[in-house]
Design an enzyme around this catalytic site. Sequence first.
Site, PDB file in Angstrom:
ATOM      1  N   THR A 121       0.824  -1.202   0.000  1.00 37.90           N
ATOM      2  CA  THR A 121       0.000   0.000   0.000  1.00 37.90           C
ATOM      3  C   THR A 121       0.861   1.256   0.000  1.00 37.90           C
ATOM      4  O   THR A 121       1.997   1.236   0.497  1.00 37.90           O
ATOM      5  CB  THR A 121      -0.900   0.003   1.255  1.00 37.90           C
ATOM      6  OG1 THR A 121      -1.494   1.281   1.412  1.00 37.90           O
ATOM      7  CG2 THR A 121      -0.115  -0.306   2.530  1.00 37.90           C
ATOM      8  N   ASP A 122       0.291   2.354  -0.497  1.00 41.04           N
ATOM      9  CA  ASP A 122       1.007   3.633  -0.440  1.00 41.04           C
ATOM     10  C   ASP A 122       1.114   4.159   0.995  1.00 41.04           C
ATOM     11  O   ASP A 122       1.908   5.067   1.273  1.00 41.04           O
ATOM     12  CB  ASP A 122       0.341   4.676  -1.348  1.00 41.04           C
ATOM     13  CG  ASP A 122      -1.121   4.945  -1.012  1.00 41.04           C
ATOM     14  OD1 ASP A 122      -1.664   4.313  -0.077  1.00 41.04           O
ATOM     15  OD2 ASP A 122      -1.737   5.797  -1.700  1.00 41.04           O
ATOM     16  N   GLU A 123       0.332   3.571   1.919  1.00 43.93           N
ATOM     17  CA  GLU A 123       0.343   4.071   3.300  1.00 43.93           C
ATOM     18  C   GLU A 123       1.675   3.846   3.996  1.00 43.93           C
ATOM     19  O   GLU A 123       1.935   4.441   5.049  1.00 43.93           O
ATOM     20  CB  GLU A 123      -0.775   3.420   4.112  1.00 43.93           C
ATOM     21  CG  GLU A 123      -2.136   3.756   3.594  1.00 43.93           C
ATOM     22  CD  GLU A 123      -3.242   3.345   4.535  1.00 43.93           C
ATOM     23  OE1 GLU A 123      -2.972   3.119   5.723  1.00 43.93           O
ATOM     24  OE2 GLU A 123      -4.384   3.258   4.074  1.00 43.93           O
ATOM     25  N   TYR A 148      -1.799  -0.743  11.137  1.00 45.21           N
ATOM     26  CA  TYR A 148      -1.935  -1.389   9.824  1.00 45.21           C
ATOM     27  C   TYR A 148      -0.761  -1.053   8.917  1.00 45.21           C
ATOM     28  O   TYR A 148      -0.067  -1.948   8.407  1.00 45.21           O
ATOM     29  CB  TYR A 148      -3.256  -0.971   9.153  1.00 45.21           C
ATOM     30  CG  TYR A 148      -3.269  -1.250   7.663  1.00 45.21           C
ATOM     31  CD1 TYR A 148      -3.281  -2.557   7.177  1.00 45.21           C
ATOM     32  CD2 TYR A 148      -3.234  -0.213   6.729  1.00 45.21           C
ATOM     33  CE1 TYR A 148      -3.262  -2.824   5.815  1.00 45.21           C
ATOM     34  CE2 TYR A 148      -3.218  -0.464   5.370  1.00 45.21           C
ATOM     35  CZ  TYR A 148      -3.230  -1.780   4.916  1.00 45.21           C
ATOM     36  OH  TYR A 148      -3.207  -2.025   3.563  1.00 45.21           O
ATOM     37  N   LYS A 152       2.334  -3.381   7.291  1.00 40.29           N
ATOM     38  CA  LYS A 152       2.563  -3.520   5.837  1.00 40.29           C
ATOM     39  C   LYS A 152       3.997  -3.094   5.507  1.00 40.29           C
ATOM     40  O   LYS A 152       4.677  -3.727   4.703  1.00 40.29           O
ATOM     41  CB  LYS A 152       1.552  -2.691   5.041  1.00 40.29           C
ATOM     42  CG  LYS A 152       0.124  -3.201   5.080  1.00 40.29           C
ATOM     43  CD  LYS A 152      -0.050  -4.604   4.510  1.00 40.29           C
ATOM     44  CE  LYS A 152       0.180  -4.668   3.021  1.00 40.29           C
ATOM     45  NZ  LYS A 152      -0.165  -6.016   2.471  1.00 40.29           N
TER      46      LYS A 152
HETATM   47  P1  NAD Z   1      -9.601  -7.499   2.472  1.00 38.23           P
HETATM   48  O1  NAD Z   1      -9.613  -7.268   3.930  1.00 38.23           O
HETATM   49  O2  NAD Z   1     -10.835  -7.238   1.672  1.00 38.23           O
HETATM   50  O3  NAD Z   1      -9.184  -9.030   2.176  1.00 38.23           O
HETATM   51  C1  NAD Z   1      -8.159  -9.658   2.875  1.00 38.23           C
HETATM   52  C2  NAD Z   1      -8.289 -11.183   2.627  1.00 38.23           C
HETATM   53  O4  NAD Z   1      -7.186 -11.841   3.292  1.00 38.23           O
HETATM   54  C3  NAD Z   1      -9.578 -11.785   3.183  1.00 38.23           C
HETATM   55  O5  NAD Z   1     -10.159 -12.646   2.226  1.00 38.23           O
HETATM   56  C4  NAD Z   1      -9.111 -12.554   4.416  1.00 38.23           C
HETATM   57  O6  NAD Z   1      -9.930 -13.689   4.714  1.00 38.23           O
HETATM   58  C5  NAD Z   1      -7.709 -12.963   3.993  1.00 38.23           C
HETATM   59  N1  NAD Z   1      -6.828 -13.245   5.154  1.00 38.23           N
HETATM   60  C6  NAD Z   1      -6.663 -12.475   6.264  1.00 38.23           C
HETATM   61  N2  NAD Z   1      -5.787 -13.063   7.101  1.00 38.23           N
HETATM   62  C7  NAD Z   1      -5.372 -14.209   6.499  1.00 38.23           C
HETATM   63  C8  NAD Z   1      -4.462 -15.238   6.856  1.00 38.23           C
HETATM   64  N3  NAD Z   1      -3.796 -15.212   8.008  1.00 38.23           N
HETATM   65  N4  NAD Z   1      -4.278 -16.277   5.991  1.00 38.23           N
HETATM   66  C9  NAD Z   1      -4.955 -16.317   4.821  1.00 38.23           C
HETATM   67  N5  NAD Z   1      -5.842 -15.380   4.428  1.00 38.23           N
HETATM   68  C10 NAD Z   1      -6.041 -14.339   5.256  1.00 38.23           C
HETATM   69  O7  NAD Z   1      -8.372  -6.663   1.922  1.00 38.23           O
HETATM   70  P2  NAD Z   1      -8.188  -5.910   0.513  1.00 38.23           P
HETATM   71  O8  NAD Z   1      -8.693  -4.529   0.629  1.00 38.23           O
HETATM   72  O9  NAD Z   1      -8.646  -6.788  -0.577  1.00 38.23           O
HETATM   73  O10 NAD Z   1      -6.599  -5.813   0.492  1.00 38.23           O
HETATM   74  C11 NAD Z   1      -5.817  -6.883  -0.055  1.00 38.23           C
HETATM   75  C12 NAD Z   1      -4.354  -6.495  -0.059  1.00 38.23           C
HETATM   76  O11 NAD Z   1      -4.187  -5.289  -0.802  1.00 38.23           O
HETATM   77  C13 NAD Z   1      -3.788  -6.203   1.335  1.00 38.23           C
HETATM   78  O12 NAD Z   1      -2.471  -6.722   1.367  1.00 38.23           O
HETATM   79  C14 NAD Z   1      -3.784  -4.692   1.425  1.00 38.23           C
HETATM   80  O13 NAD Z   1      -2.764  -4.253   2.280  1.00 38.23           O
HETATM   81  C15 NAD Z   1      -3.504  -4.317  -0.007  1.00 38.23           C
HETATM   82  N6  NAD Z   1      -3.976  -2.977  -0.437  1.00 38.23           N
HETATM   83  C16 NAD Z   1      -5.283  -2.646  -0.283  1.00 38.23           C
HETATM   84  C17 NAD Z   1      -5.723  -1.406  -0.762  1.00 38.23           C
HETATM   85  C18 NAD Z   1      -7.187  -0.990  -0.644  1.00 38.23           C
HETATM   86  O14 NAD Z   1      -7.511   0.135  -1.033  1.00 38.23           O
HETATM   87  N7  NAD Z   1      -8.088  -1.827  -0.167  1.00 38.23           N
HETATM   88  C19 NAD Z   1      -4.833  -0.526  -1.369  1.00 38.23           C
HETATM   89  C20 NAD Z   1      -3.490  -0.911  -1.500  1.00 38.23           C
HETATM   90  C21 NAD Z   1      -3.081  -2.155  -1.040  1.00 38.23           C
HETATM   91  O1  TDX Z   2     -16.834   6.027   7.707  1.00 37.99           O
HETATM   92  C1  TDX Z   2     -15.769   6.495   7.300  1.00 37.99           C
HETATM   93  N1  TDX Z   2     -15.644   7.851   7.189  1.00 37.99           N
HETATM   94  C2  TDX Z   2     -14.491   8.438   6.742  1.00 37.99           C
HETATM   95  O2  TDX Z   2     -14.414   9.672   6.661  1.00 37.99           O
HETATM   96  C3  TDX Z   2     -14.650   5.652   6.931  1.00 37.99           C
HETATM   97  C4  TDX Z   2     -14.761   4.154   7.048  1.00 37.99           C
HETATM   98  C5  TDX Z   2     -13.507   6.268   6.474  1.00 37.99           C
HETATM   99  N2  TDX Z   2     -13.421   7.624   6.387  1.00 37.99           N
HETATM  100  C6  TDX Z   2     -12.211   8.248   5.813  1.00 37.99           C
HETATM  101  C7  TDX Z   2     -10.889   7.758   6.362  1.00 37.99           C
HETATM  102  C8  TDX Z   2      -9.975   7.945   5.160  1.00 37.99           C
HETATM  103  O3  TDX Z   2      -9.546   9.293   5.055  1.00 37.99           O
HETATM  104  O4  TDX Z   2     -12.203   7.867   4.424  1.00 37.99           O
HETATM  105  C9  TDX Z   2     -10.876   7.631   3.960  1.00 37.99           C
HETATM  106  C10 TDX Z   2     -10.765   6.211   3.444  1.00 37.99           C
HETATM  107  O5  TDX Z   2     -10.893   5.344   4.551  1.00 37.99           O
HETATM  108  P1  TDX Z   2     -10.738   3.740   4.432  1.00 37.99           P
HETATM  109  O6  TDX Z   2     -11.693   3.211   3.428  1.00 37.99           O
HETATM  110  O7  TDX Z   2     -10.763   3.175   5.799  1.00 37.99           O
HETATM  111  O8  TDX Z   2      -9.294   3.602   3.743  1.00 37.99           O
HETATM  112  P2  TDX Z   2      -7.824   4.057   4.178  1.00 37.99           P
HETATM  113  O9  TDX Z   2      -7.684   4.176   5.643  1.00 37.99           O
HETATM  114  O10 TDX Z   2      -7.435   5.234   3.325  1.00 37.99           O
HETATM  115  O11 TDX Z   2      -7.004   2.734   3.709  1.00 37.99           O
HETATM  116  C11 TDX Z   2      -7.350   2.087   2.461  1.00 37.99           C
HETATM  117  O12 TDX Z   2      -6.427   2.402   1.459  1.00 37.99           O
HETATM  118  C12 TDX Z   2      -5.125   1.892   1.591  1.00 37.99           C
HETATM  119  C13 TDX Z   2      -7.416   0.576   2.632  1.00 37.99           C
HETATM  120  O13 TDX Z   2      -8.353   0.250   3.648  1.00 37.99           O
HETATM  121  C14 TDX Z   2      -6.069  -0.004   2.945  1.00 37.99           C
HETATM  122  O14 TDX Z   2      -6.122  -1.422   3.016  1.00 37.99           O
HETATM  123  C15 TDX Z   2      -5.121   0.397   1.860  1.00 37.99           C
HETATM  124  O15 TDX Z   2      -3.823  -0.012   2.180  1.00 37.99           O
END
Ligand code: NAD
Ligand code: TDX
Length: 332
Positions: A121-123, A148, A152
């Site tokens: 992630t960019d975080e 988190y 990462k």
């Molecule tokens: P998510 O929470 O929707 O899915 C995570 C999945 O991992 C789930 O299916 C869960 O059951 C599985 N999991 C959790 N712990 C596990 C374990 N110990 N063994 C096997 N499986 C396990 O997450 P997401 O949003 O799809 O994110 C997926 C990946 O992408 C993560 O590595 C996250 O850091 C990265 N990422 C997410 C975002 C975003 O915007 N959501 C952005 C950049 C990177």
């Molecule tokens: O109810 C809400 N109200 C609100 O203002 C929630 C759930 C979030 N927020 C804000 C927090 C953040 O500024 O919205 C923005 C996005 O929040 P999230 O969806 O929780 O994402 P963020 O914390 O930015 O992280 C996401 O992007 C990077 C993903 O969850 C991560 O897995 C990924 O690495």
Amino acid sequence: MRRLLVTGGAGFIGSDFVHYVLEHTDDSVTVLDKLTYAGNTDSLRDLPGDRFRLIEGDICDQQLVDHLFDEHDAVVHYAAESHNDNSLAGPAPFVQTNIVGTFTLLESARRTGIRFHHISTDEVYGDLEFDDPERFTETTPYNPSSPYSSTKAGSDLLVRAWVRSFGVRATISNCSNNYGPRQHVEKFIPRQITNAIDGVRPRLYGDGLNVRDWIHADDHSSAVLRILDAGVIGDTYLIGADGEKTNREVVELILEEMGQPRDAYDLVTDRPGHDKRYAIDWSKLRDELGWQPQFRDFAAGLADTIAWYRANEEWWRPQKAETEGKYAKVGQ
Ligand code: NAD
Ligand code: TDX
């Protein structure tokens, strides 16, 4: 035709990648997923049985991981605890899955020499000031803010060390915020869409002016496939799509698309340590691997996402009440 092992493939982005690969390549896919609260087998419905299978298991289980690595040609590692708010309430599973889990996979990668791609992630770079003209690049120093993002960051550093010390054939990608179908209702965009469906006013943390850099999950998937095919071993690639928006702008678009007044939202308790702004410079991926995002119209992509949540209530409804219960406890 490759045999791909995809960890976390029952989650939001992992399942998007599984659908994307099965549609756009001849590869077969095995998903290894623990099916935590975030994993949903309904996200993997109707996939071709001769090219897809799901194994329920933990990435921290070395014996299982060793066995699966022996049967595959490449691994794409999505599995993680992924929600910042949960990491503030209880960081332990984040350390276990994100750090110990990645370590477990890397040990198998070292033993087998398998091609390994790590999703991050960019975080990990921390946050930017609102008026900073710079964006994150592959050389921005790590400076994570939350449990988190620090786990990462730790997992990324393990991958880099296993490449350098043991010759593991790995690449890393760090992507910005994803949106699209099948995202858990705890996350910002699905939470606000499903609140609006339920007649509940969307909730913005703090003043709602934090900025996120949005990318459609299908664009993330196409970029990962490109890196898996053509990325340089040991390299990191940033993935983004020039999608910077304040949280207010996103909620206003959602409300407008759903036929409600643009200001029908509430400001609630801010997230502790809330990162101000993320922004990705993805020129390395464009210049070196020739990748481009396809979804350039955020409002159109958001409208499709809203339509998906409207049409797939049976997918998200079972998670909604418990998720809102957790938020209610912390005044959000
Ligand atoms: P998510 O929470 O929707 O899915 C995570 C999945 O991992 C789930 O299916 C869960 O059951 C599985 N999991 C959790 N712990 C596990 C374990 N110990 N063994 C096997 N499986 C396990 O997450 P997401 O949003 O799809 O994110 C997926 C990946 O992408 C993560 O590595 C996250 O850091 C990265 N990422 C997410 C975002 C975003 O915007 N959501 C952005 C950049 C990177
Ligand atoms: O109810 C809400 N109200 C609100 O203002 C929630 C759930 C979030 N927020 C804000 C927090 C953040 O500024 O919205 C923005 C996005 O929040 P999230 O969806 O929780 O994402 P963020 O914390 O930015 O992280 C996401 O992007 C990077 C993903 O969850 C991560 O897995 C990924 O690495």
